[in-house]
Design a protein around this motif. Structure first.
Motif, short mmCIF file in Angstrom:
data_model
loop_
_atom_site.label_atom_id
_atom_site.label_comp_id
_atom_site.label_asym_id
_atom_site.label_seq_id
_atom_site.Cartn_x
_atom_site.Cartn_y
_atom_site.Cartn_z
N VAL A 243 83.54 -43.77 89.47
CA VAL A 243 83.42 -44.13 90.87
C VAL A 243 84.64 -43.58 91.59
O VAL A 243 85.78 -43.82 91.18
N VAL A 244 84.41 -42.82 92.67
CA VAL A 244 85.48 -42.14 93.39
C VAL A 244 85.39 -42.52 94.87
O VAL A 244 84.29 -42.61 95.43
N HIS A 245 86.55 -42.70 95.49
CA HIS A 245 86.59 -43.00 96.93
C HIS A 245 86.14 -41.78 97.72
O HIS A 245 86.44 -40.64 97.37
N ASP A 250 86.28 -34.39 97.68
CA ASP A 250 86.48 -32.94 97.71
C ASP A 250 87.87 -32.52 97.25
O ASP A 250 88.25 -31.35 97.39
N MET A 251 88.60 -33.46 96.69
CA MET A 251 89.94 -33.17 96.19
C MET A 251 89.90 -32.77 94.70
O MET A 251 88.91 -33.02 94.01
N LEU A 252 90.99 -32.16 94.23
CA LEU A 252 91.14 -31.92 92.81
C LEU A 252 91.42 -33.24 92.12
O LEU A 252 92.38 -33.94 92.45
N LEU A 253 90.57 -33.62 91.18
CA LEU A 253 90.69 -34.89 90.48
C LEU A 253 91.17 -34.66 89.06
O LEU A 253 90.76 -33.70 88.39
N THR A 254 92.02 -35.56 88.58
CA THR A 254 92.58 -35.41 87.23
C THR A 254 92.61 -36.75 86.52
O THR A 254 92.62 -37.82 87.14
N ASP A 256 95.14 -38.69 83.90
CA ASP A 256 96.53 -38.65 83.45
C ASP A 256 97.37 -37.64 84.21
O ASP A 256 98.44 -37.24 83.75
N GLY A 257 96.87 -37.15 85.35
CA GLY A 257 97.61 -36.14 86.09
C GLY A 257 97.66 -34.80 85.41
O GLY A 257 98.36 -33.89 85.85
N LYS A 258 96.90 -34.63 84.33
CA LYS A 258 96.96 -33.40 83.55
C LYS A 258 95.60 -32.71 83.41
O LYS A 258 95.49 -31.49 83.53
N HIS A 259 94.56 -33.50 83.13
CA HIS A 259 93.27 -32.93 82.76
C HIS A 259 92.33 -32.95 83.96
O HIS A 259 91.98 -34.00 84.48
N ASP A 260 91.91 -31.75 84.38
CA ASP A 260 91.05 -31.63 85.55
C ASP A 260 89.65 -32.16 85.26
O ASP A 260 89.13 -32.06 84.14
N LEU A 261 89.03 -32.73 86.29
CA LEU A 261 87.62 -33.11 86.25
C LEU A 261 86.83 -32.13 87.08
O LEU A 261 87.17 -31.86 88.23
N ARG A 262 85.76 -31.57 86.51
CA ARG A 262 84.93 -30.60 87.20
C ARG A 262 83.57 -31.25 87.49
O ARG A 262 82.88 -31.68 86.57
N TYR A 263 83.19 -31.29 88.75
CA TYR A 263 81.97 -31.97 89.16
C TYR A 263 80.75 -31.41 88.43
O TYR A 263 80.58 -30.20 88.29
#
Length: 269
Positions: A243-245, A250-254, A256-263
């Motif tokens: 669940v994302v706000h 449309d932001m880059l989501l991660t 642990d601040g390291k691993h990118d999430l790709r839609y």
């Protein structure tokens, strides 16, 4: 077979002459639309409308089967029993395992195929979910087709945090806005009619898997953007459900601040 695959879900058997009216007053969906040919999604909510469990409903000859995460089923049964009071309703565990098998038909219709020894639930494009006494050695996890179908799951770490709309249960035909009262209805209806939902269900890919847990925080830079609901392995990659706000969609989501999430998919209208 990995036995954990068959323990992702657990089921309750509700019997008695008041089962329909009882569940109609507890769950978000309209039980009058549940028949022998289909199965339903619904939410069980707190008085404030926050989802305590996402449930699957299946009508059988002597009552209704109610399935949910194995991690919340005992708590759910206890809470439901608190409201039985003088109603003619009996709630008991239903011994079965749930697993997935591949299916050639690409159908999203939530129909039920009834066999002598199992129930087969359609509505997962390319897959079927089976309820049976035992699972074959090649049984597949329920999580992957469920996430692909945009069906949320709630675990203890994510219980009592989200209204049904944040889990896209309205878009997934898991909420009725025309039935009578149920627990939490006031806040659920208010959000619907005022169109003020600000949280949305997504699925995304990531390169890490085993360390992902429900309740893990998703960030955009240093800002909190959302929460992980679930994850499943899909070949060499992992699919997560979260669940994302809305302002972070449309932001880059991660993680642990390291691993990118790709839609992969945004599961809302």
């Amino acid at each position: 077979m990995n036995t954990a695959m068959t323990q992702e879900m657990a089921w309750l058997h509700l019997t008695g002459s008041d089962v329909n009216s009882f569940l109609q007053g507890q769950l978000t969906n309209d039980l009058t639309r549940l028949d022998q040919d289909n199965w339903q999604l619904a939410a069980y909510c707190s008085p404030l409308g926050k989802v305590l469990a996402v449930v699957w409903l299946l009508r059988i000859d002597d009552g209704v089967l109610l399935g949910s995460s194995a991690d919340v089923i005992d708590t759910l049964a206890k809470r439901l029993n608190l409201f039985v009071l003088r109603s003619d309703v009996t709630i008991s565990p239903y011994p079965c395992v749930s697993y997935t098998e591949t299916h050639q038909e690409e159908t999203n219709e939530r129909s039920v195929v009834r066999k002598a020894d199992r129930f087969i639930l359609d509505g997962f494009a390319g897959y079927r979910v089976v309820l049976a006494n035992q699972a074959p050695d090649e049984a597949l996890s329920v999580a992957l087709p469920r996430i692909r179908a945009g069906i949320a799951q709630i675990y203890p770490a994510t219980s009592d945090q989200f209204l049904p709309q944040a889990l896209a249960l309205d878009a997934a035909d898991g909420v009725s806005f025309t039935k009578g009262c149920y627990v939490g209805q006031e806040n659920v209806a208010r959000l619907h009619y005022k169109s003020q939902n600000r949280q949305y269900l997504i699925s995304a890919e990531t390169d890490i898997g085993a360390s992902i847990a429900p309740g893990d925080i998703i960030r955009s830079g240093t800002q909190r953007a959302g929460v992980i609901l679930d994850s499943a392995q899909d070949g060499e990659r992992y699919i997560v459900q979260a669940v994302v706000h809305e302002r972070m969609l449309d932001m880059l989501l991660t993680l642990d601040g390291k691993h990118d999430l790709r839609y992969v998919k945004r599961n809302f209208n």
